[in-house]
Design a protein around this motif. Structure first.
Motif, short mmCIF file in Angstrom:
data_model
loop_
_atom_site.label_atom_id
_atom_site.label_comp_id
_atom_site.label_asym_id
_atom_site.label_seq_id
_atom_site.Cartn_x
_atom_site.Cartn_y
_atom_site.Cartn_z
N VAL A 138 0.84 -1.20 0.00
CA VAL A 138 0.00 0.00 0.00
C VAL A 138 0.87 1.25 0.00
O VAL A 138 0.60 2.22 -0.74
N LEU A 139 1.93 1.26 0.80
CA LEU A 139 2.84 2.41 0.82
C LEU A 139 3.46 2.64 -0.56
O LEU A 139 3.61 3.79 -1.00
N ALA A 140 3.84 1.57 -1.24
CA ALA A 140 4.44 1.70 -2.58
C ALA A 140 3.43 2.26 -3.57
O ALA A 140 3.78 3.11 -4.41
N LEU A 141 2.18 1.81 -3.49
CA LEU A 141 1.15 2.34 -4.39
C LEU A 141 0.90 3.82 -4.10
O LEU A 141 0.72 4.63 -5.03
N GLU A 142 0.88 4.20 -2.82
CA GLU A 142 0.70 5.61 -2.47
C GLU A 142 1.86 6.45 -2.98
O GLU A 142 1.67 7.55 -3.50
N HIS A 143 3.08 5.93 -2.84
CA HIS A 143 4.26 6.65 -3.32
C HIS A 143 4.19 6.84 -4.84
O HIS A 143 4.65 7.86 -5.37
N HIS A 144 3.59 5.88 -5.53
CA HIS A 144 3.40 5.99 -6.98
C HIS A 144 2.38 7.07 -7.34
O HIS A 144 2.35 7.55 -8.47
N GLY A 145 1.54 7.42 -6.38
CA GLY A 145 0.52 8.44 -6.62
C GLY A 145 -0.90 7.93 -6.61
O GLY A 145 -1.84 8.68 -6.91
N SER A 164 -6.09 -10.70 2.63
CA SER A 164 -7.07 -10.29 3.63
C SER A 164 -6.70 -8.95 4.25
O SER A 164 -7.54 -8.05 4.38
N VAL A 165 -5.44 -8.80 4.63
CA VAL A 165 -5.01 -7.55 5.25
C VAL A 165 -5.03 -6.41 4.23
O VAL A 165 -5.47 -5.30 4.54
N ALA A 166 -4.57 -6.68 3.00
CA ALA A 166 -4.59 -5.64 1.97
C ALA A 166 -6.02 -5.17 1.70
O ALA A 166 -6.28 -3.97 1.56
N THR A 167 -6.95 -6.11 1.65
CA THR A 167 -8.36 -5.74 1.42
C THR A 167 -8.88 -4.86 2.54
O THR A 167 -9.53 -3.83 2.30
N ALA A 168 -8.59 -5.23 3.77
CA ALA A 168 -9.06 -4.46 4.93
C ALA A 168 -8.44 -3.07 4.95
O ALA A 168 -9.14 -2.07 5.21
N ARG A 238 -1.17 4.66 -16.61
CA ARG A 238 -0.28 5.14 -15.55
C ARG A 238 -0.64 4.57 -14.17
O ARG A 238 -0.31 5.15 -13.14
N GLY A 239 -1.30 3.42 -14.17
CA GLY A 239 -1.57 2.73 -12.92
C GLY A 239 -0.38 1.89 -12.48
O GLY A 239 0.69 1.91 -13.11
N ALA A 240 -0.56 1.14 -11.41
CA ALA A 240 0.55 0.33 -10.88
C ALA A 240 0.02 -0.89 -10.15
O ALA A 240 -1.03 -0.84 -9.51
N ILE A 241 0.80 -1.96 -10.24
CA ILE A 241 0.53 -3.18 -9.49
C ILE A 241 1.72 -3.46 -8.58
O ILE A 241 2.86 -3.47 -9.04
N ALA A 242 1.45 -3.68 -7.29
CA ALA A 242 2.49 -4.05 -6.34
C ALA A 242 2.52 -5.57 -6.23
O ALA A 242 1.53 -6.19 -5.85
N ALA A 243 3.65 -6.18 -6.59
CA ALA A 243 3.79 -7.64 -6.61
C ALA A 243 4.60 -8.10 -5.42
O ALA A 243 5.72 -7.64 -5.19
N CYS A 244 4.02 -9.06 -4.66
CA CYS A 244 4.70 -9.49 -3.44
C CYS A 244 4.62 -10.99 -3.20
O CYS A 244 4.97 -11.46 -2.11
#
Length: 328
Positions: A138-145, A164-168, A238-244
């Motif tokens: 989530v922090l990385a997506l926010e940093h991306h804008g 589950s945590v990402a959804t919440a 200009r979207g982004a996907i965070a892969a983990c």
């Protein structure tokens, strides 16, 4: 020297073995802080380690477990003193350094994060590496804008720990969350976490087109392989996907089209060697951005002697949410 309970992984003639044993404190590895471990958790990587399904462990014998929360017993590190409450995630725990499924751990003080005010050791492990990784995403997506005004976000493997945590978190931050899962029977659970839509993972499992219809502004992916390729092809300009994660595999059968024609970004999330400053930010945000009620809904508890069986279940996709392990 004292002995204590631990889950030890040993090299076998074929693969590895895992068992709950008595471990001698004298055999702990070097470190300047000794911690009485109180709680741990079960992540997908832990399942791989205790079952031997993947070569996660790179030193034998090994104490499994990549997360712990507990109390400092002894310290020669200037930052920590006896009685301090601490968290440790990653840094090779359970892989190259004796890990968390034990009543004691000895680690480098530079690896530790102070348990934030307002959160218990048990809740910290209900979050664990899975939840901390979700927060890093989530922090990385926010940093991306990325922001809720940019459009919906997708979360894959949504019924698992990271998902589950990402959804919440994303729901609490105001995002329209599309939860992708292979267990459509969990739709009610995911909606309770805040998902606005629930889709079957089969929508993302076929061969990916270079570019498909734009569906989301961003997302968190713990699955990899064809699923990630489809996410990228469906991400808005200009979207982004965070892969983990790599639950479906390490391959990525995609093309450069999303990157050079839509300006899509693929953000890699590493929780193991993440700098301590970013870890502290993530844990502080978890206290405020993850509702404690939601956390309790997605968590259940096992004891140390239940870890090996639970490891098989998490690899079989039979675990919903988060598992905390009561150590002592």
């Amino acid at each position: 020297m004292a002995t204590f309970k631990a889950i030890r992984i040993d090299k076998a003639e074929k693969g590895t073995t895992a068992a709950l044993v008595q471990f001698d404190e004298a055999d702990l590895m070097e470190g300047d802080v000794t911690v009485r471990v109180e709680w741990s958790t079960l992540n997908y990587k832990d399942g791989l380690a205790v079952t031997g399904k993947a070569p996660v462990v790179r030193r034998f014998p090994m104490i499994a477990g990549i997360d712990f929360a507990g109390t400092v017993e002894h310290s020669s590190h200037p930052r920590w003193k006896t009685g301090d409450r601490v968290i440790c995630n990653g840094w090779g725990l359970g892989e190259t350094h004796l890990g968390a499924y034990a009543e004691k751990a000895r680690v480098k003080g530079d690896w530790l994060v102070r348990l934030p005010d307002g959160i218990s050791a048990r809740d910290a492990m209900a979050i664990g590496t899975a939840g901390y990784t979700a927060m890093l995403a989530v922090l990385a997506l926010e940093h991306h804008g990325l922001s809720p005004s940019k459009g919906p976000v997708v979360v894959t493997g949504a019924a698992g720990g990271v998902g589950s945590v990402a959804t919440a978190i994303l729901s609490k931050l105001g995002y329209h969350v599309i939860a992708s899962t292979g267990r459509v029977s969990e739709a009610g659970y995911l909606r309770d976490l805040g998902a606005a839509e629930v889709i079957d993972r089969n929508e993302l499992s076929g061969p990916a087109k270079p570019l498909a219809k734009e569906r989301w502004a961003g997302g968190v992916d713990s699955v990899g392989s064809t699923t990630l390729a489809n996410l990228l092809s469906m991400t808005r300009y200009r979207g982004a996907i965070a892969a983990c994660g790599l639950a479906a595999g390490m391959d990525l059968p995609t093309s450069v089209a999303p990157f050079i024609l839509r300006g899509v970004c693929l953000l890699g999330i590493d929780s193991v060697m993440c700098p301590i400053e970013l870890r502290e930010i993530a844990w502080k945000r978890l206290v405020t951005d993850l509702e404690s009620g939601k956390l309790s809904e997605i968590t259940y508890e096992i004891s140390l002697d239940g870890v090996i069986e639970a490891g098989h279940k998490i690899l079989a996709g039979q675990v919903r949410g988060r598992i905390v392990v009561k150590i002592s």
